[in-house]
Motif scaffolding. Structure first.
Motif, PDB file in Angstrom:
ATOM      1  N   GLY A  46       0.828  -1.168  -0.286  1.00 30.21           N
ATOM      2  CA  GLY A  46       0.112  -0.061  -0.177  1.00 30.21           C
ATOM      3  C   GLY A  46       0.694   1.252   0.079  1.00 30.21           C
ATOM      4  O   GLY A  46       0.493   2.533  -0.706  1.00 30.21           O
ATOM      5  N   HIS A  47       1.925   1.190   0.579  1.00 28.71           N
ATOM      6  CA  HIS A  47       2.915   2.611   0.713  1.00 28.71           C
ATOM      7  C   HIS A  47       3.586   2.997  -0.740  1.00 28.71           C
ATOM      8  O   HIS A  47       4.227   3.607  -0.843  1.00 28.71           O
ATOM      9  CB  HIS A  47       3.608   2.536   2.006  1.00 28.71           C
ATOM     10  CG  HIS A  47       5.105   2.042   1.698  1.00 28.71           C
ATOM     11  ND1 HIS A  47       5.446   1.040   1.514  1.00 28.71           N
ATOM     12  CD2 HIS A  47       6.077   3.126   1.405  1.00 28.71           C
ATOM     13  CE1 HIS A  47       6.999   1.019   1.426  1.00 28.71           C
ATOM     14  NE2 HIS A  47       7.256   2.466   1.353  1.00 28.71           N
ATOM     15  N   LEU A  48       3.660   1.813  -1.337  1.00 29.56           N
ATOM     16  CA  LEU A  48       4.482   1.833  -2.671  1.00 29.56           C
ATOM     17  C   LEU A  48       3.572   3.022  -3.786  1.00 29.56           C
ATOM     18  O   LEU A  48       4.001   3.524  -4.504  1.00 29.56           O
ATOM     19  CB  LEU A  48       4.749   0.627  -3.345  1.00 29.56           C
ATOM     20  CG  LEU A  48       5.568  -0.175  -2.558  1.00 29.56           C
ATOM     21  CD1 LEU A  48       5.578  -1.674  -3.501  1.00 29.56           C
ATOM     22  CD2 LEU A  48       6.877   0.129  -2.425  1.00 29.56           C
ATOM     23  N   ILE A  49       2.144   2.947  -3.652  1.00 31.73           N
ATOM     24  CA  ILE A  49       1.264   3.752  -4.386  1.00 31.73           C
ATOM     25  C   ILE A  49       1.615   5.170  -4.372  1.00 31.73           C
ATOM     26  O   ILE A  49       1.725   5.845  -5.321  1.00 31.73           O
ATOM     27  CB  ILE A  49      -0.246   3.163  -4.008  1.00 31.73           C
ATOM     28  CG1 ILE A  49      -0.567   2.012  -4.175  1.00 31.73           C
ATOM     29  CG2 ILE A  49      -1.177   4.350  -4.627  1.00 31.73           C
ATOM     30  CD1 ILE A  49      -1.595   1.481  -3.690  1.00 31.73           C
ATOM     31  N   PRO A  50       1.678   5.653  -3.118  1.00 28.09           N
ATOM     32  CA  PRO A  50       1.989   7.132  -3.173  1.00 28.09           C
ATOM     33  C   PRO A  50       3.099   7.213  -3.663  1.00 28.09           C
ATOM     34  O   PRO A  50       3.460   8.712  -4.117  1.00 28.09           O
ATOM     35  CB  PRO A  50       1.822   7.586  -1.665  1.00 28.09           C
ATOM     36  CG  PRO A  50       1.776   6.403  -0.841  1.00 28.09           C
ATOM     37  CD  PRO A  50       1.112   5.206  -1.640  1.00 28.09           C
ATOM     38  N   TRP A  51       4.253   6.467  -3.330  1.00 26.91           N
ATOM     39  CA  TRP A  51       5.763   6.558  -4.086  1.00 26.91           C
ATOM     40  C   TRP A  51       5.471   6.890  -5.741  1.00 26.91           C
ATOM     41  O   TRP A  51       5.981   7.667  -6.189  1.00 26.91           O
ATOM     42  CB  TRP A  51       6.531   5.559  -3.519  1.00 26.91           C
ATOM     43  CG  TRP A  51       7.225   5.723  -2.403  1.00 26.91           C
ATOM     44  CD1 TRP A  51       6.724   5.353  -1.052  1.00 26.91           C
ATOM     45  CD2 TRP A  51       8.207   6.664  -2.010  1.00 26.91           C
ATOM     46  NE1 TRP A  51       7.363   5.874  -0.236  1.00 26.91           N
ATOM     47  CE2 TRP A  51       8.409   6.410  -0.645  1.00 26.91           C
ATOM     48  CE3 TRP A  51       9.054   7.293  -2.767  1.00 26.91           C
ATOM     49  CZ2 TRP A  51       9.551   7.165   0.041  1.00 26.91           C
ATOM     50  CZ3 TRP A  51      10.135   8.083  -1.979  1.00 26.91           C
ATOM     51  CH2 TRP A  51      10.636   7.849  -0.658  1.00 26.91           C
ATOM     52  N   ASP A  52       4.736   5.986  -6.321  1.00 27.58           N
ATOM     53  CA  ASP A  52       4.576   6.011  -7.595  1.00 27.58           C
ATOM     54  C   ASP A  52       3.890   7.279  -8.103  1.00 27.58           C
ATOM     55  O   ASP A  52       4.071   7.751  -9.064  1.00 27.58           O
ATOM     56  CB  ASP A  52       3.539   4.780  -7.956  1.00 27.58           C
ATOM     57  CG  ASP A  52       4.590   3.309  -8.166  1.00 27.58           C
ATOM     58  OD1 ASP A  52       5.613   3.623  -7.807  1.00 27.58           O
ATOM     59  OD2 ASP A  52       3.903   2.472  -8.914  1.00 27.58           O
TER      60      ASP A  52
END
Length: 151
Positions: A46-52
């Motif tokens: 889930g935290h990879l989404i805002p990084w993208d």
């Protein structure tokens, strides 16, 4: 295609497969911490989404050499992503990741090959597009290794 661009795109395509394969996890596995006192697999993905999303907003500003790059409050964004992941289904998180990563892939695919050899100057920083996107790759690889270890 530029070798550096191809490398980044290859990683991004592979990440789609890695996250897609997590659909086969049980709910218990999905909610398993990657280590004692650490995030669950759900929170990591889930935290990879805002990084993208951050990179999707950052890339056009880099290309235009804008002095003001988007600010990324790491702790705040990661905290919000953790809460979102705890309150969302596995399917929702996985599909959000896949959708946003596909947008990033499309954006990278559309970049002119010549941009990968150019140095960019943003504020006091000088870097290449490849150097910048390699941070995303490293971040992904670190987290995918954590997931692999726990599984």
């Amino acid at each position: 295609m530029n070798r550096k661009k191809e490398e980044i795109l290859s990683h991004c395509a592979q990440s789609l497969n890695q996250v897609h394969s997590l659909e086969n996890l049980t709910e218990e596995q999905w909610r398993t911490p990657i280590a004692e006192g650490k995030w669950t697999i759900a929170e990591v993905v889930g935290h990879l989404i805002p990084w993208d999303k951050y990179f999707i907003g950052r890339i056009p500003k880099i290309i235009n050499e804008e002095d003001e790059l988007p600010y990324f409050a790491i702790e705040e964004v990661n905290g919000e992503a953790s809460v979102h992941s705890k309150n969302s289904s596995k399917e929702k998180i996985i599909h959000e990741f896949l959708d946003v990563r596909k947008l990033l892939i499309a954006q990278i695919s559309d970049l002119d090959d010549k941009l990968w050899e150019r140095e960019f100057h943003v504020g006091d920083e000088t870097f290449s597009l490849y150097e910048d996107l390699s941070r995303l790759v490293k971040h992904d690889e670190d987290h995918f290794a954590q997931i692999d270890r726990v599984l």
